[in-house]
Each structure stands twice: as structure tokens, then as C-alpha cells.
Motif scaffolding. Structure first.
Motif, PDB file in Angstrom:
ATOM      1  N   MET A 182     -14.064  37.120  -5.182  1.00  0.00           N
ATOM      2  CA  MET A 182     -15.143  38.145  -5.734  1.00  0.00           C
ATOM      3  C   MET A 182     -14.326  39.320  -6.535  1.00  0.00           C
ATOM      4  N   LYS A 183     -13.211  39.462  -6.113  1.00  0.00           N
ATOM      5  CA  LYS A 183     -12.334  40.676  -6.607  1.00  0.00           C
ATOM      6  C   LYS A 183     -11.865  40.216  -7.995  1.00  0.00           C
ATOM      7  N   GLN A 184     -11.375  38.929  -8.064  1.00  0.00           N
ATOM      8  CA  GLN A 184     -10.929  38.198  -9.383  1.00  0.00           C
ATOM      9  C   GLN A 184     -12.178  38.270 -10.335  1.00  0.00           C
ATOM     10  N   LEU A 185     -13.290  37.913  -9.886  1.00  0.00           N
ATOM     11  CA  LEU A 185     -14.727  37.798 -10.774  1.00  0.00           C
ATOM     12  C   LEU A 185     -14.721  39.174 -11.371  1.00  0.00           C
ATOM     13  N   TRP A 186     -14.935  40.295 -10.495  1.00  0.00           N
ATOM     14  CA  TRP A 186     -14.989  41.573 -10.884  1.00  0.00           C
ATOM     15  C   TRP A 186     -13.895  42.103 -11.724  1.00  0.00           C
ATOM     16  N   LEU A 187     -12.691  41.792 -11.567  1.00  0.00           N
ATOM     17  CA  LEU A 187     -11.777  42.355 -12.496  1.00  0.00           C
ATOM     18  C   LEU A 187     -11.927  41.560 -13.957  1.00  0.00           C
ATOM     19  N   GLN A 188     -12.244  40.224 -13.791  1.00  0.00           N
ATOM     20  CA  GLN A 188     -12.272  39.388 -15.187  1.00  0.00           C
ATOM     21  C   GLN A 188     -13.504  40.169 -15.768  1.00  0.00           C
ATOM     22  N   LEU A 189     -14.697  40.391 -15.227  1.00  0.00           N
ATOM     23  CA  LEU A 189     -15.957  41.210 -15.874  1.00  0.00           C
ATOM     24  C   LEU A 189     -15.619  42.516 -16.411  1.00  0.00           C
ATOM     25  N   ARG A 190     -14.778  43.255 -15.628  1.00  0.00           N
ATOM     26  CA  ARG A 190     -14.518  44.381 -16.178  1.00  0.00           C
ATOM     27  C   ARG A 190     -13.474  44.446 -17.142  1.00  0.00           C
ATOM     28  N   LYS A 191     -12.800  43.532 -17.460  1.00  0.00           N
ATOM     29  CA  LYS A 191     -11.859  43.564 -18.560  1.00  0.00           C
ATOM     30  C   LYS A 191     -12.492  42.784 -19.877  1.00  0.00           C
ATOM     31  N   ASP A 192     -13.269  41.895 -19.516  1.00  0.00           N
ATOM     32  CA  ASP A 192     -13.891  41.022 -20.641  1.00  0.00           C
ATOM     33  C   ASP A 192     -15.197  41.175 -20.993  1.00  0.00           C
ATOM     34  N   LYS A 193     -16.268  41.651 -20.097  1.00  0.00           N
ATOM     35  CA  LYS A 193     -17.413  41.699 -20.028  1.00  0.00           C
ATOM     36  C   LYS A 193     -17.782  42.856 -19.330  1.00  0.00           C
ATOM     37  N   PRO A 194     -17.311  44.163 -19.840  1.00  0.00           N
ATOM     38  CA  PRO A 194     -17.735  45.447 -19.034  1.00  0.00           C
ATOM     39  C   PRO A 194     -19.341  45.775 -18.999  1.00  0.00           C
ATOM     40  N   HIS A 195     -20.040  45.283 -19.964  1.00  0.00           N
ATOM     41  CA  HIS A 195     -21.393  45.482 -20.104  1.00  0.00           C
ATOM     42  C   HIS A 195     -22.037  44.953 -19.056  1.00  0.00           C
ATOM     43  N   LEU A 196     -21.672  43.674 -18.299  1.00  0.00           N
ATOM     44  CA  LEU A 196     -22.265  42.930 -17.194  1.00  0.00           C
ATOM     45  C   LEU A 196     -21.965  43.449 -15.886  1.00  0.00           C
ATOM     46  N   LEU A 197     -20.759  44.208 -16.052  1.00  0.00           N
ATOM     47  CA  LEU A 197     -20.341  44.677 -14.692  1.00  0.00           C
ATOM     48  C   LEU A 197     -21.457  45.513 -13.727  1.00  0.00           C
ATOM     49  N   PRO A 198     -22.219  46.244 -14.362  1.00  0.00           N
ATOM     50  CA  PRO A 198     -23.162  46.957 -13.482  1.00  0.00           C
ATOM     51  C   PRO A 198     -24.237  46.015 -13.134  1.00  0.00           C
ATOM     52  N   SER A 199     -24.587  45.124 -13.945  1.00  0.00           N
ATOM     53  CA  SER A 199     -25.541  44.185 -13.258  1.00  0.00           C
ATOM     54  C   SER A 199     -24.949  43.246 -12.144  1.00  0.00           C
ATOM     55  N   PHE A 200     -23.661  42.809 -12.297  1.00  0.00           N
ATOM     56  CA  PHE A 200     -23.032  42.030 -11.236  1.00  0.00           C
ATOM     57  C   PHE A 200     -23.095  43.087 -10.033  1.00  0.00           C
ATOM     58  N   GLU A 201     -22.567  44.181 -10.167  1.00  0.00           N
ATOM     59  CA  GLU A 201     -22.596  45.335  -8.838  1.00  0.00           C
ATOM     60  C   GLU A 201     -23.896  45.328  -8.323  1.00  0.00           C
ATOM     61  N   GLU A 202     -24.871  45.474  -8.944  1.00  0.00           N
ATOM     62  CA  GLU A 202     -26.400  45.646  -8.453  1.00  0.00           C
ATOM     63  C   GLU A 202     -26.702  44.152  -7.892  1.00  0.00           C
ATOM     64  N   LEU A 203     -26.282  43.075  -8.263  1.00  0.00           N
ATOM     65  CA  LEU A 203     -26.652  42.024  -7.485  1.00  0.00           C
ATOM     66  C   LEU A 203     -25.681  41.652  -6.497  1.00  0.00           C
TER      67      LEU A 203
END
Length: 321
Positions: free
Chosen positions: A127-148
Motif C-alpha cells: 500500500m505504501k508503494q502504491l501511495w508513493l507511486q500515485l504521489r509521484k506520478d498521479k498526485p491528482h488521484l491521491l485524494p481519491s485513493f486516500e478517500e477510498l
């Protein structure tokens, strides 16, 4: 940071009481009772946040800028508190130059603590690896992922709490039924003993009559006891099903980890395909540019040939004339 962003959003709602969707310098003065700042300091903060100088602040401009201001104030207050306690305080510049890895580690750890994931997940690396990947490449998807994640862990926590409540209730019911069964045994033994003592004092007929009645009561009690035993077995079966439900929850957690891995693979594959598509697009653009240049040269050559032919024909026409 999430708390500070929420607080900044609340301050914007206080300023924009009319619901305009933006605030002016005069609206910002409504924060005077809410913050330990003077009107002049609030005016300076507004001028600092109004980077484009249009005299108004949108929700995004206010929330982003004011949250950074609050974080700066909190960092400054923490620094002053540490200095007053005699501790060795790190300067503000040192805080600003903290490595991005430590900041990401702190944010992810804070997120996991808020979600209570440590009580549910055994391993947070995927989960941490996916979170870091989204934070780096797709930061606009990070809030949606955190809400999920918030919804998923909230549902898991509710399910775990409900399971624990049901287990406690079942244990209480089983204990109550055990006490009831024990009470019935003792009551039957006392009644049998009492009836026997009474029968010894009476004649044979009455003794037989009472014996028959007692046998009927004994049969009835045995039936009740059998029913209680069956009910007890059903409760034990429900308890077993609840325990198996806990195993299913672990299976769901494993499925969730596999889903995270699949999402990470899909993200990497999509990034690779996007790079290939960009390279192909660049090659096509270069090919189109080359074809366009060749076409222009061909048109130029054809035009020049037609001009020469036209000149020759005109000369021949003059000669014929």
C-alpha cells in the motif's frame, strides 16, 4: 496537514458568509475574532495570498496559501516552545530542508495511524508503494485513493467491531443458558428429593400416582433440557461461523493487497504504453513534416516545368503569328 486544510476551509466559509465563491480584503477581517492576528496583519496576509493582485481570493488560493501560513505559524510556535524549554531547537531553515523521503514517510505513517491500519494490516509495504507511486506520478488521484482507503478501513473496522460485539453477546447467552441448565438440574433434583420424601409418607396408590406425575414432569423437563441443549449447540455453531467470518476478513485483506499489486502493475504498464505512444507520435510528426516538405518541392518543380512549357508555347505562338 489534512487538519490544517480543513481548518483553512472553515475559515473561508466564515469569510464568505454570502456564498459568493470568493472573498475580498474586507471579508478577511471577519477572521479577527478567530485568530490571534491584528487587522493590519490580516491585511498583510491577504496581500500575500493575492498573488495575481485582482483584489479577491478563490477557495483554492485561500485554502492553499492560508494552510501554508498556518503550518508556518505552527512550526514557528513549536520552535519557540522548544527554545523556552531549554531543548536544542532546529532552525526553521533546517525544517525547510528536511528530505522529501522523511516527509513522505511521516505523511504515510500519519495516514495509517488515522485509518487504524496497523490493527488490520500485517504488512503495509504494498500500500505504501502504491501511495508513493500515485504521489509521484498521479498526485491528482491521491485524494481519491486516500478517500477510498478511509471508506475501506472504516467498513473493516465496523465489521470487526460488530463481530466482537456479536461474539461477546453469544458468550453471554451461552453462559446464561449454562446457568439456566444448571438451575434446572438443581431444581429437578430438589423436586425429586422432595417428592420422594412425601411419597414415603403416603400409601402405595398415592405413591404410584405421584410417581406417574413425577415421571411426566421428568419427561417434560428432559424435553426442555433437550431443547436447551439444541439451542446451546446452535449458539456454538453461530460462534464457529463468526470465527470463520474472521478468517474470511483476513482473506479479504489478502485480496485487497493483491488488488493493490495489480493496480501498481497496471499503472506501470500504462506509463510504459504512454511513453511508447509519445515516441510513435513524435515519429509520425517527423514523417508528416518530411512528406510535407517533399510535397512542396514536387509542387515547386511541377510549377517551374509548367512555366517553362508555357513560355515555349508562347514563343511558338509568336513564331506562328
Amino acid at each position: 496537514e489534512l487538519t490544517v486544510l480543513g481548518r483553512a476551509h472553515e475559515f473561508f466559509q466564515i469569510c464568505d458568509q454570502e456564498g459568493k465563491g470568493f472573498i475580498t480584503q474586507q471579508d478577511m477581517q471577519r477572521l479577527y475574532p478567530e485568530l490571534p492576528l491584528s487587522l493590519e496583519e490580516l491585511e498583510k496576509v491577504f496581500i500575500t495570498l493575492d498573488a495575481d493582485g485582482n483584489g479577491s481570493l478563490t477557495p483554492k488560493e485561500f485554502t492553499t496559501g492560508f494552510s501554508q501560513f498556518l503550518l508556518g505559524q505552527m512550526a514557528l510556535n513549536n520552535e519557540m516552545t522548544q527554545q523556552s524549554d531549554g531543548e536544542t531547537a532546529c532552525p526553521l531553515k533546517c525544517k525547510e530542508t528536511t528530505s522529501d523521503d522523511e516527509d513522505e514517510e511521516f505523511q504515510f505513517s500519519n495516514l495509517m495511524d488515522q485509518l487504524g491500519a496497523k490493527n488490520i494490516l500485517d504488512d503495509e509495504s504494498d500500500m505504501k508503494q502504491l501511495w508513493l507511486q500515485l504521489r509521484k506520478d498521479k498526485p491528482h488521484l491521491l485524494p481519491s485513493f486516500e478517500e477510498l482507503l478511509v471508506r475501506i478501513f472504516s467498513q473493516l473496522q465496523e465489521a470487526d467491531n460488530e463481530k466482537n460485539k456479536m461474539e461477546c453477546a453469544l458468550k453471554k447467552k451461552i453462559a446464561a443458558h449454562d446457568e439456566e441448565i444448571q438451575h434446572l438440574y438443581e431444581e429437578m433434583e430438589q423436586q425429586i428429593k422432595k417428592e420422594k420424601e412425601q411419597f414415603l409418607l403416603k400409601d402405595t396408590e398415592r405413591f404410584q400416582s405421584y410417581s406417574q406425575d413425577l415421571e411426566c414432569k421428568l419427561v417434560s423437563k428432559e424435553q426442555e433440557l433437550e431443547q436447551l441443549v439444541q439451542k446451546h449447540e446452535r449458539l456454538e455453531q453461530q460462534c464457529t461461523e463468526l470465527l470463520s467470518g474472521k478468517e474470511e476478513t483476513k482473506v479479504e485483506n489478502t485480496k485487497l493487497k493483491l488488488t493493490n499489486q495489480e493496480l501498481l502493475k497496471d499503472l506501470e504498464r500504462t506509463s510504459h504504453e504512454l511513453n511508447l505512444a509519445q515516441q510513435q507520435l513524435q515519429l509520425l510528426q517527423e514523417e508528416a513534416s518530411r512528406l510535407h516538405e517533399e510535397k512542396e518541392m514536387e509542387v515547386y518543380r511541377v510549377t517551374e516545368t509548367l512555366q517553362r512549357e508555357k513560355s515555349g508555347l508562347l514563343k511558338q505562338l509568336d513564331f506562328l503569328r
